[in-house]
Design an enzyme around this catalytic site. Structure first.
Site, PDB file in Angstrom:
ATOM      1  N   ASP A 209       6.801  66.751  25.762  1.00 52.18           N
ATOM      2  CA  ASP A 209       5.914  65.614  25.993  1.00 52.18           C
ATOM      3  C   ASP A 209       6.639  64.293  25.755  1.00 52.18           C
ATOM      4  O   ASP A 209       7.423  64.166  24.811  1.00 52.18           O
ATOM      5  CB  ASP A 209       4.723  65.720  25.027  1.00 52.18           C
ATOM      6  CG  ASP A 209       3.677  64.653  25.280  1.00 52.18           C
ATOM      7  OD1 ASP A 209       2.992  64.761  26.305  1.00 52.18           O
ATOM      8  OD2 ASP A 209       3.560  63.724  24.468  1.00 52.18           O
ATOM      9  N   GLU A 251      20.085  80.299  23.176  1.00 51.31           N
ATOM     10  CA  GLU A 251      20.104  81.513  22.343  1.00 51.31           C
ATOM     11  C   GLU A 251      19.004  82.480  22.761  1.00 51.31           C
ATOM     12  O   GLU A 251      19.120  83.683  22.612  1.00 51.31           O
ATOM     13  CB  GLU A 251      19.839  81.149  20.872  1.00 51.31           C
ATOM     14  CG  GLU A 251      21.014  80.593  20.135  1.00 51.31           C
ATOM     15  CD  GLU A 251      20.575  80.215  18.711  1.00 51.31           C
ATOM     16  OE1 GLU A 251      19.834  80.995  18.067  1.00 51.31           O
ATOM     17  OE2 GLU A 251      20.966  79.120  18.264  1.00 51.31           O
TER      18      GLU A 251
HETATM   19  C1  GLC Z   1       1.797  62.729  27.711  1.00 50.40           C
HETATM   20  C2  GLC Z   1       0.643  63.670  27.976  1.00 50.40           C
HETATM   21  C3  GLC Z   1      -0.630  62.912  27.802  1.00 50.40           C
HETATM   22  C4  GLC Z   1      -0.698  62.397  26.378  1.00 50.40           C
HETATM   23  C5  GLC Z   1       0.542  61.569  26.020  1.00 50.40           C
HETATM   24  C6  GLC Z   1       0.654  61.349  24.541  1.00 50.40           C
HETATM   25  O1  GLC Z   1       1.874  61.723  28.640  1.00 50.40           O
HETATM   26  O2  GLC Z   1       0.766  64.242  29.252  1.00 50.40           O
HETATM   27  O3  GLC Z   1      -1.756  63.682  28.099  1.00 50.40           O
HETATM   28  O4  GLC Z   1      -1.824  61.590  26.211  1.00 50.40           O
HETATM   29  O5  GLC Z   1       1.723  62.224  26.408  1.00 50.40           O
HETATM   30  O6  GLC Z   1       1.053  62.511  23.891  1.00 50.40           O
END
Ligand code: GLC
Length: 534
Positions: A209, A251
């Site tokens: 993310d 790994e």
């Molecule tokens: C990313 C995710 C989103 C979230 C953001 C903060 O963009 O896809 O849904 O709100 O990160 O974690």
């Protein structure tokens, strides 16, 4: 049921079709109105029959769900709303038994304000070792009443919140999502252990993310428009972090897909060097309008930027953050941009659906891997959520001007006649479903050969069993204005007509699949695509 594809090689990710599950809204196993792992386990045969290679789960960890689970309180616990760790382990094994791999979502930029580290940091006070895991600073102004810098938020609103003792902490998203300090070795160590924890449990990959946001300018200097490098996007230190992650993934034979929103293709491709991330989402393609020249340019740029690093491209039309494809393609402005999202934009769903069907064949014929967001295979439109039911923090933080992202997160319709369309709830689901969704229900589409679901199943089957798809070369073919035509290997040809008038098909031996009927003269109508074998 389609044959499992467990025979695929370790390079499966180079041409995989990966289905995104938003667990809250996929299927409800315990009836409480929120989707869960029991719901997913019961529907695994559906995913196997659809023919996907892997499933990416948005975060299922312990979380107050302030940002739909992207506020993680503990990576080693499944949120009780979704189930238990034992169930997650079963799910991973059962999916694998059906030939479907599991990808989990790791959110390294921030944690929940309920995470043990942040609770400890608040308690320990200014100057403590606990606070060094985050970005705590005194404020500016005579009494420290002003935030330490002026960084813009990824969601509108402030990036700093002041705590009782007067210090401020940084959060690029909501105040409930404090940013971690990636210059601290304990932060790196912890994430390396979290990766191992999930790889040990048999996951095949990890989605990262906000992958380009982790490292911050150590001076936390003010943001200056147009000045490079940006103080928190795409800092050079990130590459070292991902190199160490890659060594761990190697790994276990695991793979990464990074959420890297960067318009600069050269900078983007640096994340995909052979010792860094395997893949990253193609947001330029996702944002691209339904326009032949723009699409062709985006496809060319994508392939050109991936070629030097040897990484496969990914093709994405939508996800849990953006407007659903059939809705977007039915509007006057068919591109996607967070900045211009608003309420009630008129859309022609018939037109949008035709285009989405054609776009499905386009993306599935391009070189690389493809992401399908739950409900995309049903042609679900974006829902208008009543204002008092919107939960996405983007809405409240914008002061209500942004409708937020809940419109693409509505619980799925499984059966047309059942309460809440068979989502599984015995009480009203966490987000309301539109009253006219019966026609989108899985059981209605199941037996209708012209449904979106039938198209996706057939397309995935042809792609999986036919030659020429996935990784490999692409060459454009001569075509009339507004028509995209390209060939892959083994005589595979894809033609997409974005012009206003029907187009003649190139000479071919076999028509493999069409997104809509050809006209009486065998021509390809507007907003329609075909796969041919020459
Ligand atoms: C990313 C995710 C989103 C979230 C953001 C903060 O963009 O896809 O849904 O709100 O990160 O974690």
């Amino acid at each position: 049921m389609a044959a499992p594809h467990s025979s695929r090689t370790e390079d499966w990710w180079r041409d995989a079709v990966i289905y995104q599950v938003y667990p809250r809204s996929f299927a409800d196993g315990d009836g409480d109105g929120t989707g869960d792992l029991a719901g997913v386990r019961a529907r695994l045969p559906y995913l196997a029959e659809l023919g996907v290679d892997a499933v990416w789960f948005t975060p299922w960890y312990l979380s107050p769900l302030v940002d739909g689970g992207y506020d993680v309180a503990d990576y080693r616990t499944i949120d009780p709303t979704f189930g238990t760790l034992a169930e997650a382990e079963k799910l991973i094994a059962e999916a694998r038994g059906l030939g479907v791999r599991v990808i989990v979502d790791i959110v390294p930029n921030h944690v929940s304000d309920q995470h043990a580290w942040f609770r400890a940091a608040l308690d320990a006070g200014p100057g403590s070792a606990e606070r060094e895991l985050f970005h705590f600073r005194p404020g500016r102004g005579e009494h420290g009443e002003l935030p330490p810098n002026d960084w813009p938020s990824q969601f509108s609103g402030r990036t700093w919140t002041r705590v009782e003792d007067g210090e401020w902490y940084l959060h690029l998203f909501t105040p409930e999502q404090p940013d971690l300090n990636w210059a601290h070795p304990a932060v790196r160590r912890e994430h390396e252990e979290v990766l191992r924890f999930w790889f040990e449990r048999g996951v095949a990959g990890v989605r990262i993310d906000s992958a380009a946001l982790l490292a911050k300018d150590p001076a936390l200097a003010d943001f200056e428009e147009g000045v490079d490098p940006h103080p928190y996007i795409d800092q050079d230190e990130l590459h070292d972090i991902y190199r160490s992650w890659r060594a761990i993934a190697d790994e276990y034979g695991g793979v990464f897909v990074g959420e890297v929103w960067l318009p600069d293709s050269e900078r983007f491709a640096r994340y995909l060097r052979p010792d860094e991330l395997h893949t990253a989402f193609n947001f330029n393609f996702l944002s691209c309008p339904w326009d032949p020249d723009r699409l062709r340019r985006t496809i060319d740029d994508t392939l050109a930027e991936h070629a030097p690093v040897g990484a496969p491209a990914t093709w994405v039309l939508c996800n849990h953050d953006v407007t659903r494809t059939v809705t977007r393609y039915g509007r006057t402005d068919t591109g996607f941009d967070f900045a211009t999202k608003t309420y009630g934009t008129p859309t022609d769903l018939g037109l949008g659906t035709r285009r989405a069907r054609a776009a499905a064949l386009l993306t599935l014929a391009l070189p690389g891997s493809v992401y399908v967001y739950q409900g995309e295979e049903l042609g679900l439109p974006e829902a208008e959520i009543p204002l008092d039911r919107i939960q996405d923090p983007m809405h409240a933080r914008s002061g209500g001007t942004d409708p937020g992202r809940d419109g693409c997160r509505v619980p799925l319709p499984w059966s047309a006649e059942a309460p809440w369309y068979g989502f599984g709830a015995t009480t009203e689901p966490w987000l309301p479903q539109p009253g006219d969704w019966a026609e989108y229900a899985v059981d209605r589409q199941d037996t209708d050969p012209d449904s979106m679901l039938a198209l996706y199943r057939e397309a995935l089957l042809v792609r999986r069993t036919g030659a020429g798809f996935g990784d490999g070369p692409l060459s454009w073919l001569p075509a009339p204005d507004g028509v995209l035509a390209f060939t892959r290997t083994d005589g595979l040809v894809c033609v997409v007509n974005l012009a206003a008038t029907p187009a003649d098909l190139p000479p071919h031996g076999e028509l493999l699949l069409a997104s809509g009927a050809l006209d009486a003269d065998g021509r390809l109508p507007s907003d329609t695509a075909v796969w041919l074998r020459s």
